[in-house]
Scaffold this active site. Sequence first.
Site: not given
Ligand code: GLU
Length: 416
Positions: A70, A94, A106, A190, A218, A220-221, A223, A350
């Site tokens: 994920k 994570k 990723k 987040t 930052g 973006g989404n 920040g 997610s």
């Molecule tokens: N891109 C986000 C992170 O780095 C979310 C990843 C996701 O929801 O799979 O945690």
Amino acid sequence: MTENLNPFAIAQAQLDKAAAFLELDPDMHAFLREPLREFHFSIPVRMDDGHTQTFKAFRVQYNDARGPAKGGIRFHPDETIDTVRALSAWMTWKTAVADVPLGGGKGGVICNPRAMSAGELERLSRGYMRAVSRFIGLKQDVPAPDVNTNPQIMAWMLDEYEVLTGKHEPGVITGKPMILGGSAGRGPATAMGGMVTIREAAKLLDLPLKGATCAIQGYGNVGSFAHRLAHDLLGLKVVAVSDEFGAIYSENGLDPTVVSAHLRRAGKVGGVEGSETITNSQLLELPVDILIPAAIENQLTSANADRIQARIVAELANGPTTPDADQILTQKGIYIIPDFLCNAGGVTVSYFEMVQNTYGFYWSEELVQERLDQKMTTAFHAVHQMAVERGVETRVAAYLVAVTRVAEAVRARGWV
Ligand code: GLU
């Protein structure tokens, strides 16, 4: 000696440190240092002027012992296989620290989305999905948004996947628009998760949050939502924010509504009425209570760490602090909320999105938020308790919690 800023070398060094504390079996350690699988693609895209441009792209499935890989997909001009490897390792830790039944992965595309039209971005997104489609799936690997990708890009990718397979499968990608099966509350998730960890850390430190000062790097989404929530939810005085073009400061605090209205008009945060222009490095070094790096990796390094004055560094970005900086900040007594704990709210929601897609039954935003708060609070205290029990700093503690969980799943499967 100059620091090694290769993010994958940093991710491996962090794991090595945790492995030493855990006295991890050397075979397990060697296995966990490397990604399980990685894919390299060349994606040809027909550009608006008629020529075909080839983009390099990656997907790394770092570890899927605890569940499907994920993690997001980044569009960035400086993307490299090593940044994607590091980010996929951090996703593995994570999901483990958040205790959601997923692994880590990723994706990345080397491109400059700012220089691309909407049509070019759509064709690149669809091309990425065509390349990766046979390797991903609800039970294999589930992408999501990250730096420079968003719900619209997830929608194009979902559509391409469903056109290829001829079936509806919304759970193959998360961070979708709600109209296509996205979860309520995924946009701010987040940042929201980060606020929960700041709230819990402030309790431990006896730091009253109302009126406490905060700087956010930052916009973006992550920040921009962090600014909104820090202001509305925690009552923080956000005195500085920044984007890739520069930073602004106001002693009396910046109102998120004013900053976002300005950003929509001007395309950058710089120039908000009543604010002063400062540099990104000045923002990081402000005498604030809480510093929130919410941009990209390697922002706090040996070059600036001894000038950081915050009491709490809440890492909403992935990998913002290098190991040398980590050591300096710890010596200074700064409380770090490490990235893969602080920013786990996104992947947690997610996961909720995947659950809702599987059931075809959707939750209210209140329910999402309540469950997110529970998950983040539990994760924060698991890490805190480990830090106290083992007498280690928070980042090492987060690794101890996460690596133990992943190693247990790897062991149970008989891989090592
Ligand atoms: N891109 C986000 C992170 O780095 C979310 C990843 C996701 O929801 O799979 O945690």
